[in-house]
Design a protein around this motif. Structure first.
Motif, PDB file in Angstrom:
ATOM      1  N   TRP A  98      41.724  40.420  37.554  1.00  0.00           N
ATOM      2  CA  TRP A  98      41.864  38.979  37.371  1.00  0.00           C
ATOM      3  C   TRP A  98      43.114  38.644  36.560  1.00  0.00           C
ATOM      4  O   TRP A  98      43.832  37.689  36.871  1.00  0.00           O
ATOM      5  CB  TRP A  98      40.616  38.441  36.691  1.00  0.00           C
ATOM      6  N   SER A  99      43.371  39.432  35.526  1.00  0.00           N
ATOM      7  CA  SER A  99      44.526  39.165  34.665  1.00  0.00           C
ATOM      8  C   SER A  99      45.847  39.400  35.395  1.00  0.00           C
ATOM      9  O   SER A  99      46.889  38.857  34.992  1.00  0.00           O
ATOM     10  CB  SER A  99      44.471  40.043  33.405  1.00  0.00           C
ATOM     11  N   GLN A 100      45.797  40.187  36.476  1.00  0.00           N
ATOM     12  CA  GLN A 100      47.016  40.488  37.230  1.00  0.00           C
ATOM     13  C   GLN A 100      47.148  39.638  38.498  1.00  0.00           C
ATOM     14  O   GLN A 100      48.101  39.789  39.259  1.00  0.00           O
ATOM     15  CB  GLN A 100      47.026  41.976  37.607  1.00  0.00           C
ATOM     16  N   THR A 101      46.188  38.749  38.715  1.00  0.00           N
ATOM     17  CA  THR A 101      46.161  37.937  39.934  1.00  0.00           C
ATOM     18  C   THR A 101      46.967  36.653  39.767  1.00  0.00           C
ATOM     19  O   THR A 101      46.958  36.025  38.704  1.00  0.00           O
ATOM     20  CB  THR A 101      44.695  37.571  40.287  1.00  0.00           C
ATOM     21  N   ASP A 102      47.649  36.266  40.826  1.00  0.00           N
ATOM     22  CA  ASP A 102      48.327  34.974  40.857  1.00  0.00           C
ATOM     23  C   ASP A 102      47.252  33.908  41.092  1.00  0.00           C
ATOM     24  O   ASP A 102      46.815  33.686  42.229  1.00  0.00           O
ATOM     25  CB  ASP A 102      49.361  34.949  41.984  1.00  0.00           C
ATOM     26  N   ARG A 103      46.802  33.267  40.039  1.00  0.00           N
ATOM     27  CA  ARG A 103      45.657  32.363  40.132  1.00  0.00           C
ATOM     28  C   ARG A 103      45.975  31.061  40.849  1.00  0.00           C
ATOM     29  O   ARG A 103      45.063  30.308  41.199  1.00  0.00           O
ATOM     30  CB  ARG A 103      45.110  32.087  38.726  1.00  0.00           C
ATOM     31  N   SER A 104      47.250  30.804  41.070  1.00  0.00           N
ATOM     32  CA  SER A 104      47.601  29.584  41.798  1.00  0.00           C
ATOM     33  C   SER A 104      47.093  29.625  43.234  1.00  0.00           C
ATOM     34  O   SER A 104      46.912  28.589  43.872  1.00  0.00           O
ATOM     35  CB  SER A 104      49.123  29.386  41.794  1.00  0.00           C
ATOM     36  N   GLY A 105      46.849  30.851  43.737  1.00  0.00           N
ATOM     37  CA  GLY A 105      46.361  30.997  45.099  1.00  0.00           C
ATOM     38  C   GLY A 105      44.857  31.154  45.198  1.00  0.00           C
ATOM     39  O   GLY A 105      44.318  31.351  46.286  1.00  0.00           O
ATOM     40  N   VAL A 106      44.156  31.068  44.055  1.00  0.00           N
ATOM     41  CA  VAL A 106      42.693  31.216  44.035  1.00  0.00           C
ATOM     42  C   VAL A 106      42.058  29.832  43.977  1.00  0.00           C
ATOM     43  O   VAL A 106      42.082  29.157  42.936  1.00  0.00           O
ATOM     44  CB  VAL A 106      42.240  32.064  42.829  1.00  0.00           C
ATOM     45  N   ARG A 107      41.472  29.387  45.078  1.00  0.00           N
ATOM     46  CA  ARG A 107      40.886  28.042  45.139  1.00  0.00           C
ATOM     47  C   ARG A 107      39.534  27.974  44.451  1.00  0.00           C
ATOM     48  O   ARG A 107      39.182  26.956  43.863  1.00  0.00           O
ATOM     49  CB  ARG A 107      40.745  27.606  46.604  1.00  0.00           C
ATOM     50  N   HIS A 108      38.751  29.051  44.544  1.00  0.00           N
ATOM     51  CA  HIS A 108      37.410  29.063  43.961  1.00  0.00           C
ATOM     52  C   HIS A 108      37.270  30.300  43.068  1.00  0.00           C
ATOM     53  O   HIS A 108      36.818  31.365  43.527  1.00  0.00           O
ATOM     54  CB  HIS A 108      36.358  29.073  45.064  1.00  0.00           C
ATOM     55  N   PRO A 109      37.643  30.184  41.804  1.00  0.00           N
ATOM     56  CA  PRO A 109      37.635  31.344  40.891  1.00  0.00           C
ATOM     57  C   PRO A 109      36.277  32.041  40.790  1.00  0.00           C
ATOM     58  O   PRO A 109      36.218  33.273  40.790  1.00  0.00           O
ATOM     59  CB  PRO A 109      38.041  30.726  39.554  1.00  0.00           C
ATOM     60  N   LYS A 110      35.185  31.292  40.725  1.00  0.00           N
ATOM     61  CA  LYS A 110      33.859  31.909  40.596  1.00  0.00           C
ATOM     62  C   LYS A 110      33.565  32.793  41.806  1.00  0.00           C
ATOM     63  O   LYS A 110      33.119  33.941  41.657  1.00  0.00           O
ATOM     64  CB  LYS A 110      32.787  30.837  40.456  1.00  0.00           C
ATOM     65  N   ALA A 111      33.809  32.283  42.997  1.00  0.00           N
ATOM     66  CA  ALA A 111      33.570  33.052  44.219  1.00  0.00           C
ATOM     67  C   ALA A 111      34.466  34.282  44.263  1.00  0.00           C
ATOM     68  O   ALA A 111      34.035  35.371  44.663  1.00  0.00           O
ATOM     69  CB  ALA A 111      33.813  32.172  45.446  1.00  0.00           C
ATOM     70  N   TYR A 112      35.716  34.109  43.847  1.00  0.00           N
ATOM     71  CA  TYR A 112      36.658  35.233  43.826  1.00  0.00           C
ATOM     72  C   TYR A 112      36.165  36.328  42.886  1.00  0.00           C
ATOM     73  O   TYR A 112      36.202  37.518  43.223  1.00  0.00           O
ATOM     74  CB  TYR A 112      38.026  34.728  43.387  1.00  0.00           C
ATOM     75  N   LEU A 113      35.697  35.935  41.705  1.00  0.00           N
ATOM     76  CA  LEU A 113      35.246  36.913  40.706  1.00  0.00           C
ATOM     77  C   LEU A 113      33.963  37.611  41.148  1.00  0.00           C
ATOM     78  O   LEU A 113      33.817  38.829  40.979  1.00  0.00           O
ATOM     79  CB  LEU A 113      35.037  36.205  39.366  1.00  0.00           C
ATOM     80  N   VAL A 114      33.032  36.862  41.727  1.00  0.00           N
ATOM     81  CA  VAL A 114      31.793  37.478  42.228  1.00  0.00           C
ATOM     82  C   VAL A 114      32.113  38.464  43.340  1.00  0.00           C
ATOM     83  O   VAL A 114      31.540  39.557  43.410  1.00  0.00           O
ATOM     84  CB  VAL A 114      30.810  36.395  42.722  1.00  0.00           C
ATOM     85  N   ARG A 115      33.029  38.106  44.215  1.00  0.00           N
ATOM     86  CA  ARG A 115      33.426  39.004  45.308  1.00  0.00           C
ATOM     87  C   ARG A 115      34.059  40.283  44.749  1.00  0.00           C
ATOM     88  O   ARG A 115      33.755  41.381  45.215  1.00  0.00           O
ATOM     89  CB  ARG A 115      34.424  38.297  46.231  1.00  0.00           C
ATOM     90  N   THR A 116      34.914  40.129  43.741  1.00  0.00           N
ATOM     91  CA  THR A 116      35.564  41.296  43.138  1.00  0.00           C
ATOM     92  C   THR A 116      34.531  42.230  42.509  1.00  0.00           C
ATOM     93  O   THR A 116      34.560  43.443  42.720  1.00  0.00           O
ATOM     94  CB  THR A 116      36.579  40.849  42.064  1.00  0.00           C
ATOM     95  N   VAL A 117      33.611  41.659  41.746  1.00  0.00           N
ATOM     96  CA  VAL A 117      32.563  42.458  41.104  1.00  0.00           C
ATOM     97  C   VAL A 117      31.712  43.163  42.155  1.00  0.00           C
ATOM     98  O   VAL A 117      31.397  44.354  42.027  1.00  0.00           O
ATOM     99  CB  VAL A 117      31.680  41.563  40.206  1.00  0.00           C
ATOM    100  N   THR A 118      31.340  42.437  43.205  1.00  0.00           N
ATOM    101  CA  THR A 118      30.481  43.013  44.245  1.00  0.00           C
ATOM    102  C   THR A 118      31.154  44.198  44.918  1.00  0.00           C
ATOM    103  O   THR A 118      30.534  45.253  45.110  1.00  0.00           O
ATOM    104  CB  THR A 118      30.127  41.939  45.288  1.00  0.00           C
TER     105      THR A 118
END
Length: 297
Positions: free
Chosen positions: A46-66
Motif C-alpha cells: 500500500w505504501s508503494q502504490t500510486d493511490r491516485s489510481g485506486v478508486r476504492h481503497p477498502k476494496a483494494y486493501l481487502v483484495r490485497t490481503v485476500t
C-alpha cells in the motif's frame, strides 16, 4: 508491528480499515502471527502504490490481503498435513465489544474457523468474500482472476459445505458466564463430578500441542473421558500454582491458563442446552501469541 499515528492515521485508509484487514487475514489463515505478517506485507504494498489510481481503497486493501493470505495458505498445505495431532486455529484475544462489530464477529469464532479449515484455500477465499463481505461473483472473479462461472460453482459448493457443518450452539452471554464460572471452580478444585455435570454426554475435546508439549493426539469423546483428561492435565505438578481466568477469545468468553503470568493454554467451547458440547484446548506454545495483549488491535 505497523504504527500510524496522528493526522496520518486519520487520513490513511489502511489505518482506518486495519482491524477489518487483520480479521480478514485471520479468518483465512487461522493464525494470529501469520495474519500480522500479511498485514505488514499489505502495508508495504500500500505504501508503494500510486493511490491516485485506486478508486476504492477498502476494496483494494481487502483484495490485497485476500490474495496474500491465499498464497500463504496454499504454500502451508504440506505443513498442515504433517502436523502432529489435531490442528486448531490460534486463539485471538479480542475486545469485549467485538460482538457489536458485525464485520469482525461473524466468522472469527473458533467453531467457525474450524469449519473454514475444512475448505480448500480457494473455497475459503470465495466464501469469505461472498458471504462475509458481500462481493458479487464478478468482483470475486476479478480478485482471484478466475472465470465468473467457476466462482459461482465454488461459492455454491463452499456455502453448502459450511451450512452442513456449521455448529449449532447457544449465544446467551449470561448463561455462558455462569457455565464458565462453574467450570473454573470445578477445574481448580479437581472436582471430577462437577466437571462431568457441565459436559454433554457426547462432548468432544480437541487439544493442540503440535508435538511441542504433551497433548492428546486424537479427539476425546464422552463426558467421562473428557472430564478425567481435563482434571488429570490440570493436576500436573509443574502447573502449580495454576491461574485460570476468563477472557474474550474470538468474540466469546473462554478461559486462559497461565503460571506466573506466562500463558500455557487457551480453552474455547460451544454451549448447547446449558452444557459444553465441543471443547478446544490450545496448548502449543507457538500458537499462543494471540492471547497476549496488543495482537490484532
Amino acid at each position: 508491528m505497523i504504527s500510524t499515528t496522528g493526522a496520518d492515521a486519520a487520513l490513511d485508509p489502511f489505518a482506518e480499515h486495519r482491524r477489518l484487514l487483520f480479521a480478514t487475514a485471520y479468518r483465512m489463515l487461522g493464525s494470529v502471527s501469520d495474519a500480522e505478517d500479511i498485514l505488514q506485507d499489505t502495508w508495504l504494498k500500500w505504501s508503494q502504490t500510486d493511490r491516485s489510481g485506486v478508486r476504492h481503497p477498502k476494496a483494494y486493501l481487502v483484495r490485497t490481503v485476500t490474495n496474500l493470505a491465499l498464497n500463504r495458505l496454499t504454500s502451508a498445505a504440506a505443513t498442515r498435513e504433517a502436523y502432529v495431532g489435531p490442528w486448531l486455529p490460534e486463539p485471538w484475544l479480542t475486545t469485549p465489544d467485538i460482538a457489536e462489530e458485525a464485520e469482525l464477529a461473524d466468522t472469527v469464532s473458533m467453531a467457525m474457523l474450524v469449519v473454514l479449515e475444512t475448505l480448500s484455500p480457494v473455497e475459503r477465499a470465495v466464501f469469505l468474500l461472498r458471504e462475509v463481505f458481500g462481493y458479487n461473483h464478478a468482483e470475486i472473479a476479478e480478485v482471484l482472476e478466475r472465470p465468473e462461472p467457476t466462482i459461482r460453482q465454488i461459492a455454491h459448493r463452499a456455502r453448502e459445505h459450511v451450512q452442513a457443518r456449521r455448529p449449532r450452539y447457544d449465544t446467551d452471554t449470561e448463561q455462558r458466564s455462569q457455565v464458565t464460572r462453574r467450570f473454573i471452580a470445578a477445574c481448580q478444585g479437581g472436582d471430577l463430578n462437577a466437571v462431568m455435570e457441565l459436559l454433554a454426554p457426547d462432548v468432544t475435546a480437541w487439544s493442540d500441542g503440535g508435538g511441542k508439549v504433551t497433548a492428546a493426539r486424537r479427539p476425546l469423546h464422552t463426558a467421562d473421558n473428557v472430564a478425567r483428561w481435563m482434571v488429570g492435565v490440570l493436576a500436573k505438578p509443574h502447573l502449580e500454582p495454576l491461574e485460570i481466568r476468563t477472557a474474550s477469545l474470538n468474540g466469546e468468553q473462554g478461559l486462559l491458563f497461565s503460571v506466573g503470568g506466562h500463558p500455557l493454554g487457551a480453552l474455547t467451547f460451544d454451549l448447547l442446552d446449558g452444557r459444553i458440547h465441543q471443547l478446544r484446548f490450545q496448548v502449543n506454545p507457538d500458537k499462543l501469541d494471540g492471547v497476549r495483549p496488543g495482537h490484532g488491535d
